[in-house]
Design a protein around this motif. Structure first.
Motif, PDB file in Angstrom:
ATOM      1  N   ALA A  24     -14.838  11.735  29.224  1.00  0.00           N
ATOM      2  CA  ALA A  24     -15.636  11.174  30.319  1.00  0.00           C
ATOM      3  C   ALA A  24     -15.612  12.118  31.509  1.00  0.00           C
ATOM      4  N   SER A 406      -7.693   6.956  38.307  1.00  0.00           N
ATOM      5  CA  SER A 406      -8.854   7.112  37.420  1.00  0.00           C
ATOM      6  C   SER A 406      -8.746   8.391  36.607  1.00  0.00           C
ATOM      7  N   ARG A 410      -8.633   8.689  32.624  1.00  0.00           N
ATOM      8  CA  ARG A 410      -9.581   9.583  31.943  1.00  0.00           C
ATOM      9  C   ARG A 410      -8.866  10.579  31.045  1.00  0.00           C
TER      10      ARG A 410
END
Length: 500
Positions: A24, A406, A410
């Motif tokens: 991602a 985050s 990820r």
């Protein structure tokens, strides 16, 4: 009952697709929330055109280094150091050193000036020590030849002589690849606030202190320092030493291959060492860094350097004899505390079974504290005497901590995808090189395939990845394969898009 018929299968015109690790994209770095550090970070980014996350990590950690001796910040778990550990992942050519240098320049100049001053101080100490030792030796020699009252007088002379002159403290604030024994010695003879900073962090992660024999003790010791615990060290040659009130900031810049190996280290994860890091791997800007787009703002960097130098020149609160730091507690303003509580509750709920953070609980469980630490750093950078962390500081800290969480999510997901794709690639090669039939079933892989795929869930996952990339075509349920109808079977496709 259907019989396998290759001519009935339609293949994509472009043929099988390469197995690519689907990672991602990273979120945009929230540089607006760097508060008083924002201008300097954006100035470095404008000059280097590197990913903004690189100078941001440098600025946060150098600020943490210089303020960590002055205060502990209030968190929901009690007062904690404002020490930050950061791991920045970027390949060669991303201008890691060019980002780090201008933000560390004032610190390097300070260390250089202090080193020159220390040479003079050491010379003075050596002279004073020689005089002290000569007088002491003379008193002891006289005492050996004396009796009675003269021995008592010798003891009085020794008392009057006083303690041995102390060697001047080492003024270095940073090291690059220390062993923990070396770090402990530096804490004994030098500053109580130190940093491990390296734009070639692989030197530290691959160094003596992190080899198989020393890794566990080094990780445990660095965890203790992050927590603000005392250093306790016992060695046969050196005896026992307990050092209170020491602080450590860390910023390691590493290549992706080094980072992958480090993040795959179970000991680093299981001991809680990795989750103490603010980790990021920003998208590359290589190929877009045109000279015409560069922006230079030396005035902003000069202001940053002035503030850094002013903090370095401010005496840290410490016990002069033991050099133990005596930091005050930096409280949270009521509004800041309310913000932190709401954020912590949100993160906690997301860690429940089935939640978005279930697989990264090590990182998630420390995120609220990371937010408070970052907020404390930003507040102290502005004003070492600030009475409290404001709601603005805490909002900035929360946003930055959320970004790093985050990134942890990820990169953890990427590691999982990477492992699955690696197994699929292993299966593809095995099918091409060793499997003799034009079709394959999960049972074939479990029974005859590579050792790492001899479990049905792993075999099925790899087969599905190959199907999704066009290397296999699923046959209809009931198709006869090798003399029997099959519930699930696949036809193998070669690299040109043709059936094998």
């Amino acid at each position: 009952m259907k019989v396998f018929a290759p001519d009935l299968i339609q293949f994509a015109v472009e043929g099988p697709q390469p197995l690519v690790r689907e990672i991602a994209p990273a979120a945009a770095y929230p540089s607006v929330d760097l508060g008083p550090l924002r201008a300097a970070v954006e100035a470095v980014q404008g000059r280097t055109q590197a990913p903004v996350a690189i100078p941001a990590a440098s600025a946060l950690t150098v600020a943490s280094l210089v303020v960590q001796g002055f205060a502990n910040v209030e968190t929901l778990g009690g007062p904690r150091p404002v020490s930050l550990y950061a791991l920045t992942i970027a390949r060669s050519g991303e201008r890691k050193s060019s980002c780090d240098a201008p933000l560390m320049a004032a610190l390097r100049d300070f260390e250089n000036q202090e080193a020159k001053a220390q040479r003079d101080a050491v010379t003075a100490w050596q002279n004073a020590h020689a005089v002290w030792k000569g007088e002491r030796d003379g008193i002891l020699a006289d005492a050996k030849r004396s009796k009675g009252e003269k021995k008592v007088a010798a003891r009085a002379d020794l008392d009057a002589l006083g303690v041995e002159p102390a060697e001047p403290a080492n003024n270095d604030r940073t090291v690059t690849e220390p062993t923990f024994a070396g770090l402990t010695k530096l804490y004994q003879t030098g500053q109580p606030s130190l940093g491990i900073f390296s734009d070639e962090g692989g030197q530290f992660l691959g160094g003596f202190g992190m080899n198989s024999e020393n890794r566990q003790s080094t990780l445990a010791a660095l965890n203790d320092l992050w927590q603000g615990n005392a250093i306790r060290r016992t060695r046969a040659g050196d005896g026992h030493a307990t050092l209170y009130g020491r602080r450590l900031a860390v910023h390691l810049m590493v290549q992706p291959s080094v980072a992958r190996a480090f993040m795959a280290d179970r000991m680093a994860a299981d001991t809680g060492f990795l989750p103490r890091f603010l980790i990021c791997e920003p998208p590359s800007t290589i190929g877009t860094r045109l000279h015409a787009n560069a922006r230079v703002d030396d005035g902003v960097l000069a202001k940053f350097a002035d503030r850094l130098r002013a903090i370095l020149e401010t005496p840290m609160p410490m016990d002069e004899e033991t050099r133990e730091l005596l930091p005050r507690v930096l409280p949270l303003a009521p509004e800041a505390r309310d913000l932190l509580i709401r954020f912590a509750d949100t993160i906690e709920a997301a860690q429940a079974p089935g939640g978005d953070l279930t697989h990264v609980t090590g990182y998630a469980s420390k995120t609220a504290e990371q937010a408070a630490r970052i907020a404390g750093v930003l507040a102290l950078w502005q004003d070492l005497e600030t009475p409290a962390v404001t709601a603005q500081d805490m909002g900035n800290g929360i946003t930055l901590a959320q970004f790093y969480l985050s990134e942890a999510v990820r990169l953890a997901d990427a590691a999982s995808v990477s492992a699955e794709v690696d197994r699929a690639e292993m299966l593809r090669k095995w099918l091409v090189e060793k499997w003799e039939h034009p079709e394959v079933m999960a049972r074939d892989v479990v029974q005859f395939g590579p050792n790492s795929l001899r479990e049905t869930p792993k075999a099925c996952a790899a087969l599905i990845i190959l199907e999704n990339h066009g290397w296999l075509v699923r046959l209809e349920r009931g198709t006869v394969v090798r003399g029997a109808p099959r519930k699930a079977a696949w036809q193998i496709v070669n690299g040109s898009g043709n059936v094998v």
